[in-house]
Every structure is written in C-alpha cells, then in structure tokens.
Design a protein around this motif. Structure first.
Motif, PDB file in Angstrom:
ATOM      1  N   GLY A 292      66.490  74.746  58.760  1.00  0.00           N
ATOM      2  CA  GLY A 292      65.414  75.517  59.381  1.00  0.00           C
ATOM      3  C   GLY A 292      65.203  75.175  60.842  1.00  0.00           C
ATOM      4  O   GLY A 292      64.214  75.616  61.444  1.00  0.00           O
TER       5      GLY A 292
ATOM      6  N   ALA B 177      67.452  63.481  61.479  1.00  0.00           N
ATOM      7  CA  ALA B 177      66.804  63.260  60.194  1.00  0.00           C
ATOM      8  C   ALA B 177      67.625  62.283  59.366  1.00  0.00           C
ATOM      9  O   ALA B 177      68.853  62.176  59.538  1.00  0.00           O
ATOM     10  CB  ALA B 177      66.662  64.583  59.447  1.00  0.00           C
TER      11      ALA B 177
ATOM     12  N   TYR C  26      62.709  61.262  56.026  1.00  0.00           N
ATOM     13  CA  TYR C  26      62.275  62.151  54.941  1.00  0.00           C
ATOM     14  C   TYR C  26      62.285  61.382  53.623  1.00  0.00           C
ATOM     15  O   TYR C  26      62.764  60.252  53.555  1.00  0.00           O
ATOM     16  CB  TYR C  26      63.207  63.375  54.841  1.00  0.00           C
ATOM     17  CG  TYR C  26      62.999  64.380  55.942  1.00  0.00           C
ATOM     18  CD1 TYR C  26      62.223  65.514  55.745  1.00  0.00           C
ATOM     19  CD2 TYR C  26      63.565  64.178  57.205  1.00  0.00           C
ATOM     20  CE1 TYR C  26      62.016  66.444  56.769  1.00  0.00           C
ATOM     21  CE2 TYR C  26      63.368  65.095  58.234  1.00  0.00           C
ATOM     22  CZ  TYR C  26      62.599  66.223  58.003  1.00  0.00           C
ATOM     23  OH  TYR C  26      62.391  67.126  59.019  1.00  0.00           O
TER      24      TYR C  26
ATOM     25  N   MET D  29      60.583  76.647  58.104  1.00  0.00           N
ATOM     26  CA  MET D  29      61.399  77.521  57.265  1.00  0.00           C
ATOM     27  C   MET D  29      60.473  78.367  56.391  1.00  0.00           C
ATOM     28  O   MET D  29      59.524  77.855  55.802  1.00  0.00           O
ATOM     29  CB  MET D  29      62.316  76.684  56.372  1.00  0.00           C
ATOM     30  CG  MET D  29      63.155  77.516  55.414  1.00  0.00           C
ATOM     31  SD  MET D  29      64.190  76.486  54.339  1.00  0.00           S
ATOM     32  CE  MET D  29      65.298  75.817  55.533  1.00  0.00           C
TER      33      MET D  29
ATOM     34  N   ASN E 204      66.869  70.694  54.197  1.00  0.00           N
ATOM     35  CA  ASN E 204      66.097  71.934  54.332  1.00  0.00           C
ATOM     36  C   ASN E 204      65.560  72.106  55.748  1.00  0.00           C
ATOM     37  O   ASN E 204      65.621  73.194  56.332  1.00  0.00           O
ATOM     38  CB  ASN E 204      64.938  71.946  53.328  1.00  0.00           C
ATOM     39  CG  ASN E 204      65.407  72.111  51.902  1.00  0.00           C
ATOM     40  OD1 ASN E 204      66.446  72.698  51.653  1.00  0.00           O
ATOM     41  ND2 ASN E 204      64.648  71.571  50.969  1.00  0.00           N
ATOM     42  N   ASP E 205      65.019  71.026  56.321  1.00  0.00           N
ATOM     43  CA  ASP E 205      64.481  71.126  57.677  1.00  0.00           C
ATOM     44  C   ASP E 205      65.579  71.254  58.728  1.00  0.00           C
ATOM     45  O   ASP E 205      65.375  71.886  59.768  1.00  0.00           O
ATOM     46  CB  ASP E 205      63.597  69.917  57.980  1.00  0.00           C
ATOM     47  CG  ASP E 205      62.155  70.145  57.550  1.00  0.00           C
ATOM     48  OD1 ASP E 205      61.901  71.161  56.861  1.00  0.00           O
ATOM     49  OD2 ASP E 205      61.283  69.317  57.881  1.00  0.00           O
TER      50      ASP E 205
ATOM     51  N   GLN F 108      64.283  72.477  62.248  1.00  0.00           N
ATOM     52  CA  GLN F 108      63.137  71.616  62.533  1.00  0.00           C
ATOM     53  C   GLN F 108      63.575  70.292  63.143  1.00  0.00           C
ATOM     54  O   GLN F 108      62.773  69.597  63.767  1.00  0.00           O
ATOM     55  CB  GLN F 108      62.345  71.357  61.236  1.00  0.00           C
ATOM     56  CG  GLN F 108      61.872  72.618  60.547  1.00  0.00           C
ATOM     57  CD  GLN F 108      60.999  73.479  61.429  1.00  0.00           C
ATOM     58  OE1 GLN F 108      60.009  72.988  61.993  1.00  0.00           O
ATOM     59  NE2 GLN F 108      61.344  74.747  61.567  1.00  0.00           N
TER      60      GLN F 108
END
Length: 336
Positions: A209, A169, A197, A1, A205-206, A211
């Motif tokens: 993005g 995640a 995480y 990101m 956030n990931d 991820q």
C-alpha cells in the motif's frame, strides 16, 4: 490501503496457500511412522509466534500440512504474535512438556531476542529442547514493483540523499530483519528509518500500500509476491544466491564486506519433554521435510532444507546466540 484492496490481497494469499496445500494433498504419501508407547495419541499443537502471512507461519504450515501423513495425528497451527515473537515463545515454554506442544523458532527469536530485549520472557537454552533446524535462508530486501527504487544502488542513493526519510519495515523490533537494518545504517552509512510491525504479514500489506518504502524479511514471506510481480527484491543477505532468488545479488556482491545474515527456522519443544518423544518428533519431522513436495515448497520459498539432528541444532543455536550477542553489542541496539 483501502479495505477492498486489503480484502483482495488476503483472498490472493489464501488462494495461493490453498493451491499449495492442494498440491501437497495430491502428492505421493509420506511413509507412516508408527506410534511409540501410545505417542502421539492426540493432535500436536504447533505455536507460530507471529501472525499469519509471514515466513514463520508459512514454513510451519508447509510442514504441518504433511505431518499428519507421518504421525497419523492432526498438526494444529496456533498463531500467537507479538513482541518480536516473545509472547508465543513464552507461552510455548510454559506449556506442559509432553510432546504435544512444538514451537517454530527462528534466528531472530531464539538468538537475537535474548540479547536485544531487556527481558525476552524466556531462555532459549534453558526453556527449550531443539528438535531440528528446518532450513537455512537469507533475508530479502524488497520494494514495491512500481517503486522508483529499481535496485540496491537506488536505495542507497536515495537514503543518503534524504537521511532518515526512507523507511524500511520489519516483522518487529528485535528481529533479525531489524538488526540487519541497524548494521546497514551504522556500518555502511545507509540511513533508513525503521518501522516495526507485528509480523511480516502486516508489514507486507503496508509495503504493497506504499505506506513504507522497503521491507527486510524472510525470503519465504515474499517469494510468491516477487514471482507474481507485486514486489521486487533488490538484495539478499546470504553468502550465496539460492532458490528462486538466484537473479538477486547478495549484499557482499554489492560491495558490503562481511554483510552476511542467514536466517533459519527450527522446531523446539519445552524443556523436560521426554527424550523418546523428542526422538519421535525428530524422525517424523525430518521424514516430512525430506519428502519431495515439502522440500520443493521450501526451496521455492528461497531457502534450503537442513533437517539437522537435535545435537547439531543445539550447537547451531549456541553459536548463533554468541554471534548475535556480539553484533547487538556493537550495534548498540536494545528494545525495552
């Protein structure tokens, strides 16, 4: 990101939080609870053992934002993330037992971690005294709104077609979210790869993005992002649909028999805290939880207010410790 997008998301999150707290500040005042024998006579510190942006942090702030109206003293939130919440819990357990340090715990921290970590650094039964269970909530399995995964069946199909390539995640190793993923893989043949995480905020956030492919976390962590169209929930883990997640199917409805995983948050003080101060905190927090504006925020976050007695909460904790120790043993999940 990119840094620009990250900053934009942080600003959006901050604006949402400010709007929520502004709503609280203009709501009808909660009835004041007079101090007893000089307590509280200074600010009360609330330890949220995860980084800002997750469900633990949000739930803590929903309560503390109004608690001052009841106690007359500021309620200060301190985020101490790491090791699935163990670092913050250990710090809170070591604090002076004087009623001025409160831990926001949850199922993963207080009932799962002692079983899944070889040394969590604290004993939930010996080192803490329960105050009240805040809420009961499912976990949500979510994906980015633009993902090719449109529903839970898509997730299962893609995972089985590409074993180990789809990632999910969680807020950390040993969290309830992690354990749900282990059970899905071992008992229901949904082979996803775990990406832990240091809290739900960084995981979100990931996910935004791209991820990671999916996220398993508390409903309160992602409710706002689902409502504004950035994320899509494909399943919840509760035995029923609640709150803003009434359109999202439960895992049992999707055919996963016995897949019930209900999360909760609750407040604890270090063991040895005087009983009269425990009683004061319980009354003050329950009064805050039952105020219409705080209740609304909790329900909109996808959960239900519980506001239990310390005795009932202690029983809930003991039962959950037994249950999750059994599940951890069956799953063979361990974190060193």
């Amino acid at each position: 990101m990119s840094g620009a997008r990250f900053a934009k998301l942080m600003m959006l999150g901050a604006a949402t939080a400010v709007a929520a707290f502004a709503t609280l500040s203009h709501a009808q005042s909660v009835e004041r609870l007079p101090a007893r024998d000089g307590y509280p006579g200074e600010p009360i510190r609330f330890v949220s053992p995860f980084p800002p942006g997750g469900g633990n942090d949000a739930t803590t702030r929903w309560v503390t934002s109004r608690l001052m109206d009841v106690t007359g003293q500021p309620a200060v939130v301190e985020n101490r993330g790491g090791a699935g919440g163990n670092i913050g819990a250990k710090a809170a357990a070591s604090a002076k037992p004087d009623g001025y340090t409160v831990l926001t715990g949850q199922v993963s921290l207080m009932a799962v971690n002692p079983a899944i970590y070889s040394d969590a650094g604290f004993d939930p039964l010996k080192n803490f005294t329960p105050i009240t269970q805040i809420n009961a909530a499912p976990l949500a399995i979510v994906v980015p709104a633009a993902s090719s995964i449109k529903d839970f069946n898509d997730l299962v199909t893609q995972a089985r077609a590409n074993p180990g390539r789809l990632t999910y995640a969680t807020p950390g190793n040993g969290t309830l979210s992690h354990l749900v993923g282990v059970v899905l893989a071992k008992e229901h043949d949904i082979p996803l790869t775990h990406v832990p995480y240091r809290g739900a905020g960084p995981a979100i956030n990931d996910l935004l993005g791209n991820q990671v492919n999916a996220l398993v976390t508390s409903t309160s962590s992602v409710a706002g992002l689902i409502q504004n169209g950035q994320l899509r929930a494909v399943a919840v883990t509760s035995p029923r649909r609640i709150g803003v997640f009434t359109q999202v199917p439960t895992l049992e409805e999707l055919g996963l028999k016995g897949a019930r995983f209900e999360d909760w948050y609750g407040f604890f003080v270090p063991a040895g805290t005087p009983q009269d101060r425990v009683a004061y905190l319980h009354e003050a927090i329950v009064r805050t939880l039952r105020s219409p504006d705080v209740t609304r925020l909790i329900v909109e976050g996808g959960s239900e207010v519980v506001a239990s007695t310390p005795e009932d909460f202690a029983r809930q904790l003991r039962d959950d410790i037994q249950r999750w120790a059994h599940v951890v043993k069956l799953a063979g999940a361990k974190v060193d």
